[in-house]
Design an enzyme around this catalytic site. Structure first.
Site, short mmCIF file in Angstrom:
data_model
loop_
_atom_site.label_atom_id
_atom_site.label_comp_id
_atom_site.label_asym_id
_atom_site.label_seq_id
_atom_site.Cartn_x
_atom_site.Cartn_y
_atom_site.Cartn_z
N HIS A 400 0.83 -1.21 0.00
CA HIS A 400 0.00 0.00 0.00
C HIS A 400 0.87 1.26 0.00
O HIS A 400 0.69 2.15 -0.84
CB HIS A 400 -0.90 -0.03 1.24
CG HIS A 400 -1.85 1.11 1.35
ND1 HIS A 400 -3.19 0.99 1.05
CD2 HIS A 400 -1.68 2.41 1.73
CE1 HIS A 400 -3.80 2.15 1.23
NE2 HIS A 400 -2.91 3.03 1.66
N GLU A 401 1.80 1.34 0.93
CA GLU A 401 2.63 2.53 1.04
C GLU A 401 3.59 2.65 -0.13
O GLU A 401 3.93 3.76 -0.56
CB GLU A 401 3.38 2.54 2.37
CG GLU A 401 2.50 2.52 3.60
CD GLU A 401 1.47 3.64 3.64
OE1 GLU A 401 1.70 4.69 3.00
OE2 GLU A 401 0.44 3.47 4.30
N HIS A 404 1.86 4.51 -2.84
CA HIS A 404 1.93 5.95 -2.64
C HIS A 404 3.31 6.49 -3.04
O HIS A 404 3.43 7.54 -3.68
CB HIS A 404 1.69 6.30 -1.17
CG HIS A 404 0.28 6.15 -0.73
ND1 HIS A 404 -0.78 6.69 -1.43
CD2 HIS A 404 -0.27 5.56 0.37
CE1 HIS A 404 -1.91 6.43 -0.79
NE2 HIS A 404 -1.63 5.74 0.30
N HIS A 407 3.86 6.58 -6.79
CA HIS A 407 3.02 7.66 -7.30
C HIS A 407 3.75 9.00 -7.14
O HIS A 407 3.83 9.81 -8.09
CB HIS A 407 1.69 7.67 -6.53
CG HIS A 407 0.67 8.64 -7.07
ND1 HIS A 407 -0.55 8.83 -6.47
CD2 HIS A 407 0.69 9.48 -8.14
CE1 HIS A 407 -1.25 9.71 -7.15
NE2 HIS A 407 -0.52 10.14 -8.16
#
Length: 621
Positions: A400-401, A404, A407
């Protein structure tokens, strides 16, 4: 602007001392500043620049070069402010017990507050120039182009920008407006006093939020889970009238600011900042309410598999089977990298770089901030905080991180500073997309039927928590704010009643819905800290599901086009409005099918989950 995107995980492993952890698993904050002395120099420089910037008042209409000077100075200010704030924030995150670091962080916050008041003239002065004049300046001054989107956005909201005197007046209330939130924070952290419970084993346990979650997720005894719930929610209920008064203050504050800026509702005022149509929010609520069948079916399957006569929310987190597997961080890092190969070479290369020594602070240490986040810093690199404890939940937190982080890398590499910061509305698309790829990779490679069941359960729980729960929270906020705007009284009984209604709408008869669940609103910090915020988790998850489907179904050509559109979305940073960014990527969030994609995915996962339960003889066929 410091960009931090977070997820929260329960931490159960004993903390290590930082000296015991390999340097490749710790942040290298010297990548920002070599020492505090260098930080202090930038802080001093920042204050000097702020004074110079404030001195530009009255010069903006002098021509494109004067306005360009203001924008370039502001960009320099913001870059330094980012570094100063991020460095202090990250150092503090490693040890929240250090009051000297906290004092440094407060120095930055006080400086920012003063700066906000000293520059309240800026927007009104630009608007006084007129858009027609600004457009001609764009034509004659190419160096202006990076600021075009920001200026267009300012003029778009012109009807809601007040004159200089009014803007200055409102700025005086900026610190005061945070009082209801501070009251909530103190009441729910510093002043809250949970009691203790006695478990079925005879063990006496001091209750806390973390301890309650531990019992909900690990205890196989229904009565123990119920006791933990009663103590936790009962503690909030003891101060429910104070919580209600605090929340009423927050809602009244937001409605007052909305009216002051000529908005018809608090929702419109909140969404307008990012040019998000109110229809996006209402479409989310409508489709969410209509698509609860897979959620309810999942909990009914869990009730049968657990063999419970009574099933309630506090039973929804305990695994239906015992499954213990140690997921070593380095092995998982390699697995996460393999899982994103379908995302293409450019994505894989960036994720590999994101695992570089100094970029990720992996393990829990004394005083370290709990949970996980990715903090972007333009001109340096993102910094990921984990509290990795070798559990499956933390495996997906890592993915998940990383979503980020990658991105941020794409956005910072492609966009100028002023256009690099993306909104939460698209942020969670990247993180949940990364999780989706990891899930499919693990389901394809796992030969253990128990692990497959746990993986499916994790994926379903993720949708339940990130989509359904957040839609339900968004529904609750919408109902309460409407009451405030209609001049209706807001009491604890009213708030409990609204929450009970949405709870029943979403879970129906799949749960017993104990009456103390009605006070759940009092323990959700987002309602008080950032109203009308949580819906973005749900919209992002829905958009992610729709894009994942496009990237994995259809012809080879269409799948490649979908992937290219997705990479372009990551590269676009904050250079456009989020709804428009998602449209270009292939998802229109104003349309029902943008939301129903995640509901269809949930339905598919629950069906696969049911088959695995039957294979393991946990339910009847």
């Amino acid at each position: 602007m410091l960009l931090v995107v977070c997820s929260t995980q329960l931490l159960v492993a004993a903390p290590k001392e930082r000296s015991e952890i390999d340097a490749r698993h710790k942040w290298a904050l010297t990548d920002i500043y070599p020492d505090w002395e260098s930080w202090a120099k930038d802080l001093s420089r920042l204050e000097t620049l702020m004074d110079s910037y404030a001195g530009l008042k009255g010069t903006l209409a002098g021509g494109p070069q004067e306005l360009l000077k203001a924008f370039t100075m502001r960009e320099e200010l913001d870059l330094i402010a980012d570094r100063v704030q991020t460095y202090a924030g990250l150092v503090r995150a490693l040890d929240n017990r250090d009051n000297e670091v906290y004092a440094k962080l407060q120095q930055v916050q006080i400086l920012f507050s003063k700066f906000g008041t000293a520059t309240s003239w800026f927007a009104p002065e630009i608007l006084a120039i007129g858009w027609e004049t600004i457009e001609t300046w764009f034509d004659t001054t190419p160096a202006f182009s990076p600021y075009r989107f920001g200026l267009e956005d300012l003029y778009r909201q012109q009807a809601h920008v007040l004159d200089e005197k009014s803007e200055r007046l409102l700025s005086y209330f900026s610190r005061l407006s945070g009082t209801p939130r501070s009251v909530y924070s103190q009441l729910s952290t510093a002043d809250i006093k949970f009691g203790s419970i006695t478990l079925s084993t005879g063990e006496e346990v001091q209750m806390s939020e973390g301890e309650a979650q531990r019992i909900f997720t690990t205890s196989r005894n229904h009565e123990d889970r119920k006791a933990a719930f009663l103590e936790r929610n009962g503690t909030y209920n003891q101060n429910i009238n104070t919580y209600a008064a605090s929340y009423d203050g927050i809602c009244q504050r937001d409605w007052a600011y909305a009216q002051a800026r000529n908005y018809e509702s608090t929702l419109e005022a909140t969404l307008e900042r990012n040019n998000i149509p109110v229809d996006v929010y209402l479409n989310l609520l409508e489709q969410g309410r209509a698509g609860v069948a897979p959620l309810q079916r999942y909990h009914k399957l869990r009730k049968e598999a657990l063999g419970l006569d009574e099933y309630d929310g506090y039973d929804s987190a305990v695994p239906v089977i015992k499954f213990e597997k140690d997921y070593d961080y380095d092995a998982v890092a390699a697995m996460v990298q393999k899982s994103v190969k379908p995302m293409g070479k450019s994505y894989s290369k960036k994720q590999s770089q994101a695992f570089s020594p100094g970029w990720v602070d992996v393990y829990e240490t004394p005083g370290k901030t709990t949970g996980a986040f990715s903090a972007g810093l333009y001109g340096v690199h993102p910094f990921m905080l984990l509290n990795y404890n070798n559990t499956l939940g933390n495996v997906f937190t890592l993915a998940h991180e990383m979503g980020h982080t990658v991105h941020t890398m794409f956005a910072n590499e492609t966009q100028t500073y002023s256009n690099s910061g993306y909104t939460l509305f698209v942020a969670e698309v990247a993180s949940t997309m990364a999780e989706a790829h990891l899930l499919e990779h693990m389901l394809k490679t796992s030969k253990d039927p128990k692990e497959r069941l746990v993986l499916l359960s994790h994926a379903i729980d993720n949708i339940a928590g990130t989509f359904y729960t957040q839609v339900m929270f968004a529904d609750y906020e919408y109902q309460v704010h409407k009451l405030v705007e209609e001049g209706q009284p807001i009491t604890a009984d009213v708030l409990n009643g609204v929450y009970h209604e949405v709870l029943v709408n979403y879970y129906g008869d799949s749960m017993a819905n104990h009456e103390l669940y009605d006070v759940t609103w009092a323990r959700i910090p987002h309602f008080s800290s950032v109203p009308y915020y949580v819906y973005q988790y749900a919209t992002s998850y829905a958009a992610s599901a729709a894009l994942f489907k496009q990237m994995n179904e259809g012809s080879r050509k269409s799948k490649k086009a979908a992937l290219n559109n997705y990479i372009d979305l990551l590269k676009s940073g904050g250079s456009d409005y989020p709804v428009e960014q998602l449209k270009k990527a292939g998802v229109d969030m104003t349309k029902p099918d943008a939301v129903t994609a995640v509901i269809d995915h949930m339905d598919d996962l629950v069906s696969r989950y049911e088959k695995e339960l039957i294979k393991l003889d946990l339910i009847k066929k």
